[in-house]
Design a protein around this motif. Structure first.
Motif, PDB file in Angstrom:
ATOM      1  N   VAL A 112       0.915  -0.698   0.175  1.00  0.00           N
ATOM      2  CA  VAL A 112       0.310   0.207  -0.033  1.00  0.00           C
ATOM      3  C   VAL A 112       0.982   1.310   0.157  1.00  0.00           C
ATOM      4  O   VAL A 112       1.655   1.241   0.682  1.00  0.00           O
ATOM      5  N   THR A 113       0.847   2.436  -0.842  1.00  0.00           N
ATOM      6  CA  THR A 113       1.133   3.758  -0.952  1.00  0.00           C
ATOM      7  C   THR A 113       0.610   4.206  -1.055  1.00  0.00           C
ATOM      8  O   THR A 113      -1.229   4.211  -0.710  1.00  0.00           O
ATOM      9  N   ARG A 121       2.737   2.073 -10.113  1.00  0.00           N
ATOM     10  CA  ARG A 121       4.380   1.876 -10.161  1.00  0.00           C
ATOM     11  C   ARG A 121       4.732   0.790  -9.347  1.00  0.00           C
ATOM     12  O   ARG A 121       5.653   1.368  -8.217  1.00  0.00           O
ATOM     13  N   GLY A 122       3.644  -0.134  -9.370  1.00  0.00           N
ATOM     14  CA  GLY A 122       4.371  -1.016  -8.377  1.00  0.00           C
ATOM     15  C   GLY A 122       3.106  -1.799  -7.112  1.00  0.00           C
ATOM     16  O   GLY A 122       3.435  -2.786  -6.216  1.00  0.00           O
ATOM     17  N   ALA A 123       2.156  -0.490  -6.342  1.00  0.00           N
ATOM     18  CA  ALA A 123       1.149  -0.470  -5.463  1.00  0.00           C
ATOM     19  C   ALA A 123       0.364  -1.464  -6.117  1.00  0.00           C
ATOM     20  O   ALA A 123      -0.469  -1.400  -6.947  1.00  0.00           O
ATOM     21  N   VAL A 124       0.058  -2.400  -5.087  1.00  0.00           N
ATOM     22  CA  VAL A 124      -1.342  -3.025  -5.449  1.00  0.00           C
ATOM     23  C   VAL A 124      -2.097  -1.873  -5.182  1.00  0.00           C
ATOM     24  O   VAL A 124      -3.180  -1.150  -5.518  1.00  0.00           O
ATOM     25  N   VAL A 125      -2.215  -1.225  -3.950  1.00  0.00           N
ATOM     26  CA  VAL A 125      -3.543   0.205  -3.539  1.00  0.00           C
ATOM     27  C   VAL A 125      -2.187   0.809  -3.378  1.00  0.00           C
ATOM     28  O   VAL A 125      -1.633   0.738  -3.036  1.00  0.00           O
ATOM     29  N   ASN A 126      -3.190   2.296  -3.664  1.00  0.00           N
ATOM     30  CA  ASN A 126      -2.497   3.521  -3.461  1.00  0.00           C
ATOM     31  C   ASN A 126      -3.792   4.033  -3.126  1.00  0.00           C
ATOM     32  O   ASN A 126      -4.869   4.525  -3.490  1.00  0.00           O
ATOM     33  N   PHE A 127      -3.356   4.898  -1.964  1.00  0.00           N
ATOM     34  CA  PHE A 127      -4.270   6.254  -1.284  1.00  0.00           C
ATOM     35  C   PHE A 127      -4.060   7.720  -2.426  1.00  0.00           C
ATOM     36  O   PHE A 127      -3.207   7.602  -3.039  1.00  0.00           O
ATOM     37  N   TYR A 128      -5.122   7.738  -2.767  1.00  0.00           N
ATOM     38  CA  TYR A 128      -5.525   9.267  -3.189  1.00  0.00           C
ATOM     39  C   TYR A 128      -6.481  10.258  -2.700  1.00  0.00           C
ATOM     40  O   TYR A 128      -7.721   9.690  -2.264  1.00  0.00           O
ATOM     41  N   PHE A 136      -8.937   5.429  -2.542  1.00  0.00           N
ATOM     42  CA  PHE A 136      -7.864   4.180  -3.126  1.00  0.00           C
ATOM     43  C   PHE A 136      -7.611   3.825  -4.331  1.00  0.00           C
ATOM     44  O   PHE A 136      -9.156   4.010  -4.733  1.00  0.00           O
ATOM     45  N   GLU A 137      -6.602   2.976  -4.837  1.00  0.00           N
ATOM     46  CA  GLU A 137      -6.813   2.409  -6.298  1.00  0.00           C
ATOM     47  C   GLU A 137      -6.398   1.293  -6.264  1.00  0.00           C
ATOM     48  O   GLU A 137      -5.478   1.523  -5.402  1.00  0.00           O
ATOM     49  N   ILE A 138      -6.441   0.542  -7.132  1.00  0.00           N
ATOM     50  CA  ILE A 138      -6.313  -0.738  -7.204  1.00  0.00           C
ATOM     51  C   ILE A 138      -5.407  -1.932  -8.174  1.00  0.00           C
ATOM     52  O   ILE A 138      -6.272  -0.999  -9.296  1.00  0.00           O
ATOM     53  N   ASN A 139      -4.481  -2.091  -7.840  1.00  0.00           N
ATOM     54  CA  ASN A 139      -4.081  -2.301  -9.984  1.00  0.00           C
ATOM     55  C   ASN A 139      -3.934  -3.990  -9.388  1.00  0.00           C
ATOM     56  O   ASN A 139      -3.356  -4.668  -8.641  1.00  0.00           O
TER      57      ASN A 139
END
Lengths: 162, 495
Positions: A112-113, A121-128, A136-139
Motif C-alpha cells: 500500500v502506498t 508503479r508497483g503498489a497494489v493499493v494506493n491512496f489518493y 484508493f486505487e487498486i492495480n
C-alpha cells in the motif's frame, strides 16, 4: 461491541472533516486486510509500516483493539517487510519510494502506498485524495503478481488502474 | 348449511325433476368451482406474497452484502449506486440505508412510488448489515404490492372465466344427463296419463323409451309393462267373473220377474175364473137350449142364429181373456217396440182384472174418451204388465177401505203420454214413498206380495225411456206412467 465501536469511530472519522489522516488510513488498511485473501495462511496478520510513525501509531492502536478474522494483528515499523502480509510504504521522494517498492517485487504481500501515480508503479493499493475524501486505487495486475485475491466489494469501491 | 344454499338443493313441490336436476347440478358445480377457485386464489396469493417476501429478503441480503464495503469505507456514492440497481426491480418502491449512527447513508425512491405507496399496499423488509460480526448499517426496503394486486385481478378474471366455462359445461352436461333420466320418466308419465284417460291397459312402453336410459329406468319400464300385463290379466278375469255374475243375476231376476208375474196372475185367478165361468155358463145354457129344441124338433132358425152369435161373441171374449193371460205370462223383454194404441193397452189390461175388481166392489173408472189413434211405441206386453201391476196394487191397497175406486186417466202431452192410475187410498207416507220402488220392499202382508212389482215396473218404464213415479201432490194415491210417443232405438241399444 468493541469492534462496532471502533468501526463507528472510524466511520465517523472518515466523514468528519479534520479527522487525522493516519487514523483514517489505519482504518482503511485494516479493512483492506479484511477484504483480501492472502496467499499464505498465517496465525496472525503481520503489518509493516515504513516511514510513517503517525500511521504506525494509529495502526498499533487499532491492532491493540481489533482482531483479524479472530487472529492477532502484529504491527511493526521499518526494515525489510517481505515476510509481512501487508506493507505500507512511504519515502520522502518518489525515487526512494520506487526503490523501496521494487524491493517488495514478487513477495506475497499487499503493498500500500500513498503517493500519486504509485498505483501504476508497483503498489497494489494506493491512496489518493478526492476533494476532502480519502479514496484508493487498486492495480489488478500487481495484486495478481503478489498472489492476492481482492474482494469484489473492495474492487468496486476502488479506482482500478493497470 | 346456509338457508339460501340449502334451498338450492331442496326440491320445491311444484318443481319438476328436470329443473331440480339442472339446478342441483349447476349449484354443485358452482359451489365446487367457487370453493376450488377460492382455495386456488388463496393459495396462490399466499404463494405470491411469500414469493415477494422471499424475493425482497433475497434482494435485501444481496444488497446488504454489497453495501458492506461502501458502509465500511463510507462510500455514499457507491451505496447510492448499489441502491440504484433496484430500478431493475419495478416492485421495489423505496429503500434506505442507515449507517451505524442511525443516519441516512443512502436512499432510493422508485419513480411513481408516491402513487403505489398507499397504506397496506407495501411489503416492508429490513436487515442489519454486519461486517466481521459488527453491525455497520441497516437497510430498510418497501416493496409495492402492485404485482400482487395485478395477480388478484388476473386470478379474478381466470376464476370468473373458469366459473363461466364450468357453468356452461355443467349446464350442457346436466341438460344432456337429465334428458337421459327425465325423458323416460316423461314418457312413462304420458303413458300413465293416456292409460288413465282411455283405460286402455293394452298400451305399453316401447323399446324406444329405453334407448339411452339408465339401467334403473329401463327396469322401471319393464316392471311398469309387467304391471300392465298383470292388470290386463286381472281385468280379463274380473270381466269374466262379472259376466258370469251378471248372467246369474239376470237369471235370478228373470226368475223373480216370472215369480212376480205368476204371483200377479195368481191374484187375478179368482176374478178371471169368474170372468171365464160366466161366459161358459152362457154358452152352456145356450147350447142346452139349442140341443132341447133340436131334440123336440122345434128348432127356430132365427133363434139359432141369434144364440150362435151370442155363443160366438162369448167364445171370442173368453179367447181375448186367454190371450191377455198368455200375453201377460210372457216376459215380453225380447219383443220389438211397436206402435200400440193406448186405449187398447188399457182395455186389454182391464179385461184381465176388471171382473175381479168389480167382484170385490171396486169401481173402475176410465176418465173421458181415449183417442183411438193415440199410440205409443212400446212393448205392449210389458206396458200391460206395468198397468196390471198398478191395478193389482190399487186393489190390494183399497180392498179394506169403505170407498173403493180406481181411476185411469190419459194425458197426451205431445212428445209423451201420461197414464195416471189413481185409487181411493189417501196417499203413501213419505217414508214409504222413498223406498217403494226398491226391490223386495213391500207393505203387503207376508206371502201376499213379492216386493218386486214396482221395481220391475220402474225398470220396464226406464227401458222404454219413460218413467214411473208417484204424484205426491194429489190427495189420493196416484201412480204416473210416462211413455214417449216415439222410442229412440239408439238409446235403447246403448242402455
Amino acid at each position: 461491541m468493541k469492534r462496532a465501536f471502533t468501526i463507528c469511530l472510524l466511520l465517523f472519522a472518515v466523514s468528519a472533516r479534520g479527522q487525522g489522516m493516519a487514523e483514517l488510513e489505519a482504518a482503511f488498511l485494516y479493512q483492506f486486510s479484511l477484504f483480501t485473501q492472502f496467499a499464505d495462511e498465517s496465525e496472525a496478520l503481520t503489518v509493516q509500516i515504513h516511514d510513517r510513525p503517525d500511521l504506525l501509531l494509529a495502526m498499533q492502536t487499532l491492532a491493540a483493539r481489533k482482531k483479524w478474522h479472530g487472529k492477532e494483528i502484529r504491527v511493526s515499523g521499518g526494515g525489510n517487510g517481505t515476510k509481512a502480509q501487508m506493507v505500507f510504504l512511504s519515502a520522502p521522494t518518489d525515487a526512494e519510494l520506487e526503490v523501496l517498492v521494487k524491493q517488495y517485487e514478487g513477495c506475497k504481500c499487499l503493498i500500500v502506498t500513498s503517493r500519486e501515480g504509485f498505483g501504476r508503479r508497483g503498489a497494489v493499493v494506493n491512496f489518493y485524495q478526492e476533494g476532502d475524501r480519502l479514496r484508493f486505487e487498486i492495480n489488478r495486475g500487481t495484486s495478481d503478481k503478489h498472489q492476492l485475491k481482492l474482494s469484489s466489494q473492495i474492487l468496486r469501491l476502488a479506482r482500478i488502474v493497470e | 348449511m346456509i338457508p339460501g344454499l340449502k334451498s338450492l338443493f331442496l326440491r320445491t313441490e311444484s318443481e319438476s325433476i328436470r329443473v331440480h336436476w339442472l339446478r342441483v347440478q349447476i349449484a354443485v358445480t358452482m359451489l365446487v368451482l367457487t370453493v376450488c377457485s377460492l382455495a386456488f386464489i388463496t393459495n396462490d396469493v399466499l404463494l405470491v406474497r411469500r414469493t415477494l417476501r422471499t424475493s425482497l429478503e433475497s434482494v435485501i441480503k444481496v444488497l446488504s452484502a454489497n453495501l458492506v464495503s461502501p458502509l465500511v469505507f463510507g462510500d455514499r456514492l457507491e451505496a447510492t449506486k448499489v441502491l440504484s440497481s433496484l430500478t431493475a426491480l419495478p416492485d421495489v418502491a423505496e429503500a434506505k440505508i442507515l449507517d451505524s449512527k442511525n443516519e441516512i447513508f443512502a436512499s432510493f425512491v422508485a419513480q411513481g412510488a408516491d402513487r403505489t405507496l398507499e397504506p397496506g399496499s407495501t411489503l416492508l423488509a429490513s436487515e442489519t448489515i454486519f461486517h466481521e460480526g459488527v453491525a455497520v448499517g441497516y437497510i430498510e426496503m418497501k416493496m409495492s404490492l402492485r404485482m400482487l394486486r395485478s395477480e388478484y385481478r388476473r386470478y379474478t378474471i381466470i376464476v370468473l372465466g373458469v366459473l363461466f366455462l364450468g357453468l356452461a359445461i355443467a349446464f350442457f352436461l346436466s341438460f344432456h344427463t337429465q334428458r337421459r333420466i327425465s325423458a323416460p320418466l316423461t314418457r312413462l308419465l304420458m303413458l300413465t296419463r293416456q292409460i288413465s284417460d282411455s283405460r286402455d291397459y293394452s298400451l305399453r312402453l316401447g323399446k324406444a323409451a329405453e334407448e339411452g336410459a339408465p339401467v334403473e329406468l329401463v327396469s322401471l319400464s319393464h316392471e311398469f309393462n309387467k304391471m300392465l300385463d298383470q292388470i290386463q290379466i286381472r281385468d280379463a278375469q274380473l270381466e269374466k267373473k262379472v259376466h258370469e255374475r251378471t248372467r246369474q243375476l239376470e237369471d235370478a231376476q228373470a226368475t223373480l220377474v216370472a215369480s212376480s208375474r205368476m204371483s200377479a196372475i195368481g191374484e187375478m185367478a179368482g176374478g178371471m175364473a169368474h170372468e171365464i165361468n160366466n161366459p161358459l155358463q152362457i154358452i152352456h145354457g145356450k147350447v142346452y137350449q139349442l140341443r132341447m129344441q133340436a131334440e123336440s124338433g122345434r128348432l127356430d132358425i132365427a133363434r139359432l142364429s141369434r144364440d150362435t152369435e151370442i155363443i160366438e161373441s162369448t167364445v171370442l171374449r173368453i179367447a181375448r181373456i186367454i190371450k191377455g193371460l198368455r200375453s201377460f205370462a210372457r216376459e215380453g223383454a225380447g219383443d220389438p217396440f211397436e206402435p200400440a194404441s193406448v186405449k187398447s193397452l188399457i182395455e186389454e189390461t182391464l179385461e184381465l182384472c176388471a171382473a175381479r175388481l168389480k167382484h170385490h166392489g171396486v169401481d173402475v173408472r176410465v176418465s173421458g174418451d181415449i183417442d183411438e189413434n193415440l199410440t205409443v211405441e212400446c212393448r205392449p206386453t210389458q206396458i200391460g204388465q206395468v198397468l196390471l201391476n198398478l191395478l193389482n196394487n190399487a186393489y190390494d191397497a183399497i180392498d179394506s177401505l169403505p170407498e173403493k175406486w180406481v181411476k185411469i186417466e190419459v194425458e197426451d202431452r205431445g212428445a209423451d203420454v201420461r197414464i195416471l192410475v189413481t185409487d181411493s187410498g189417501s196417499g203413501i207416507p213419505e217414508s214409504v214413498r222413498k223406498r217403494i220402488m226398491e226391490p223386495f220392499f213391500t207393505t203387503k202382508e207376508v206371502g201376499k206380495g213379492t216386493g218386486l212389482g214396482l221395481s220391475i215396473s220402474r225398470g220396464i218404464m226406464e227401458r222404454h225411456q219413460g218413467s214411473l213415479v208417484i204424484d205426491p201432490d194429489r190427495p189420493n194415491t196416484c201412480f204416473v206412467i210416462t211413455i214417449p210417443r216415439q222410442h229412440i232405438e239408439s238409446v235403447t241399444a246403448a242402455a
